[in-house]
Scaffold this active site. Structure first.
Site, PDB file in Angstrom:
ATOM      1  N   CYS A 208      45.903  12.135 -25.680  1.00 27.09           N
ATOM      2  CA  CYS A 208      45.292  11.027 -24.941  1.00 27.09           C
ATOM      3  C   CYS A 208      43.772  11.153 -25.013  1.00 27.09           C
ATOM      4  O   CYS A 208      43.227  12.252 -24.841  1.00 27.09           O
ATOM      5  CB  CYS A 208      45.763  11.047 -23.486  1.00 27.09           C
ATOM      6  SG  CYS A 208      45.056   9.705 -22.498  1.00 27.09           S
TER       7      CYS A 208
ATOM      8  N   ARG B 128      56.473   8.371  -2.599  1.00 32.48           N
ATOM      9  CA  ARG B 128      57.199   9.238  -3.528  1.00 32.48           C
ATOM     10  C   ARG B 128      56.658  10.665  -3.495  1.00 32.48           C
ATOM     11  O   ARG B 128      55.466  10.897  -3.686  1.00 32.48           O
ATOM     12  CB  ARG B 128      57.120   8.695  -4.949  1.00 32.48           C
ATOM     13  CG  ARG B 128      57.796   9.607  -5.981  1.00 32.48           C
ATOM     14  CD  ARG B 128      57.800   8.990  -7.360  1.00 32.48           C
ATOM     15  NE  ARG B 128      58.612   7.776  -7.368  1.00 32.48           N
ATOM     16  CZ  ARG B 128      58.352   6.720  -8.124  1.00 32.48           C
ATOM     17  NH1 ARG B 128      57.300   6.709  -8.912  1.00 32.48           N
ATOM     18  NH2 ARG B 128      59.149   5.673  -8.081  1.00 32.48           N
TER      19      ARG B 128
ATOM     20  N   CYS C 213      61.482   5.125 -15.495  1.00 30.76           N
ATOM     21  CA  CYS C 213      60.046   5.001 -15.722  1.00 30.76           C
ATOM     22  C   CYS C 213      59.689   5.583 -17.081  1.00 30.76           C
ATOM     23  O   CYS C 213      60.174   6.657 -17.456  1.00 30.76           O
ATOM     24  CB  CYS C 213      59.278   5.742 -14.633  1.00 30.76           C
ATOM     25  SG  CYS C 213      59.713   5.219 -12.959  1.00 30.76           S
TER      26      CYS C 213
END
Length: 365
Positions: A71, A278, A115
């Site tokens: 990334c 979460r 997800c």
């Protein structure tokens, strides 16, 4: 954090049956919540939680890394950043059929939402077309869909929504004031713009932050204030504990006191009463008592499975055992799925996932 008797006196613990949803919390009010005596804070969080949710139901998601490593962002906590040598190899975008296979296994293991995360600054056109097809095929299994692909503009967000994407994850990570100590390759405004594009496109928002990155207590309050200001509140609020990965600049950051983490869960529950909070990355490092306290504080969503994006997550057997001990059960979602024998499905899914190299630890989703 030492209890503040003035804060306790200033905050009324008697709540209405369904407390008002607010977007105008002042920073001083949020800090006062953090400073409540621990028992008072937990009591108030429980009141809010029970007013809006089944207190023993936990929404279960599974996260799969569909493109790992290299990334271009310099997030100091992230093993996927190309700026740091963490030993994580670069992998191409997974084939659609492999993603669908993992989504099917996640559903059989009890997940209601799948997800998918890609280590990009922003998706390219050719990649966007592929992930849109992934969304459609995963959704066809009867699962809710969520993606985290980096920054998206209004056109990209609209196209993802048209493909059927339910949730888009884009964390704020920390307070605006501390943000520059963590990331320099994208601004706080960039993150807020992405969330605005997602909301305008009609998708649900998943956004939270990471605690334990060396931030001050005021930064934790300021992060939650930013989330509260979003209208409506994020439907899903992941609260992550930093996973310290060797090779990242934050590998030696001082550990956050677990009770301070629990306080943040409780305050998030009070501030965003209708959101799923979460218990996310860092759960593998938590003992059962800490996790149980997080559920008591109002956490009602987890990632389920062997790994998250690139860091560890409690294994399915451990999660099932903990749910049994606490009397918790997966939240039932309207996904139009055919119900099967849950015990049999879980057993098969566990066996299949034990040797599965495709599940990565959800890098701070």
């Amino acid at each position: 954090m030492p209890a503040n008797s003035h804060a306790s006196a200033a905050l009324d613990l008697k709540l209405d049956a369904r407390p008002e949803v607010r977007h105008d919390w002042r920073l001083e009010e949020i800090e006062a919540l953090f400073e409540l005596p621990f028992n008072d804070l937990m009591f108030r969080a429980q009141q809010v939680h029970r007013a809006h949710f089944d207190p023993n139901a936990v929404q279960v998601s599974t996260l799969l890394s569909i493109k790992t490593g290299a990334c271009p962002e310099d997030c100091k906590y992230c093993p996927q950043s190309g700026h740091y040598n963490t030993g994580l190899g670069k992998e191409k975008l997974l084939e659609i059929d492999k993603v669908v296979e993992q989504a099917r296994a996640a559903k059989e293991a009890g997940a209601s939402r799948f997800c998918m995360g890609a280590a990009w600054r922003s998706p390219r056109e050719r990649d966007l077309r592929v992930v849109m097809e992934m969304v459609g095929r995963v959704k066809a299994l009867g699962l809710e869909t969520c993606m985290t692909l980096g920054m998206v503009d209004s056109d990209q967000a609209s196209r993802l929504a048209e493909a059927g994407l339910d949730y888009y994850n884009h964390n704020l990570d920390t307070s605006p004031e501390y943000y520059g100590e963590v990331i320099t390759t994208r601004s706080y405004a960039d993150r807020l713009d992405t969330l605005a594009n997602v909301r305008e496109a009609g998708m649900k928002v998943c956004s939270g932050g990471i605690l334990g990155m060396g931030e001050a207590p005021r930064d934790r309050a300021a992060l939650l204030q930013q989330l509260v200001r979003l209208e409506p509140h994020p439907e899903s609020v992941p609260i992550n504990m930093l996973v310290k990965v060797p090779g990242t600049p934050m590998e030696n950051v001082e550990d956050l006191d677990p009770l301070e983490f629990i306080r943040a869960i409780a305050v998030a529950r009070i501030l965003m009463p209708q959101s799923h909070v979460r218990l996310s990355a860092g759960r593998e490092q938590m003992d059962e008592s800490t996790q149980a306290m997080a559920f008591l504080a109002g956490a009602n969503s987890i990632f389920y499975g062997d790994t998250l994006l690139t860091t560890g997550n409690p294994q399915i057997e451990r999660d099932r055992a903990l749910f049994d001990k606490l009397g918790l059960h997966p939240e039932q979602r309207d996904t139009h799925a055919d119900e099967a024998d849950t015990e049999t499905a879980l057993t098969h899914a566990i066996q299949r996932q034990r040797d599965d190299a495709l599940f990565y630890d959800a890098a701070q989703a």
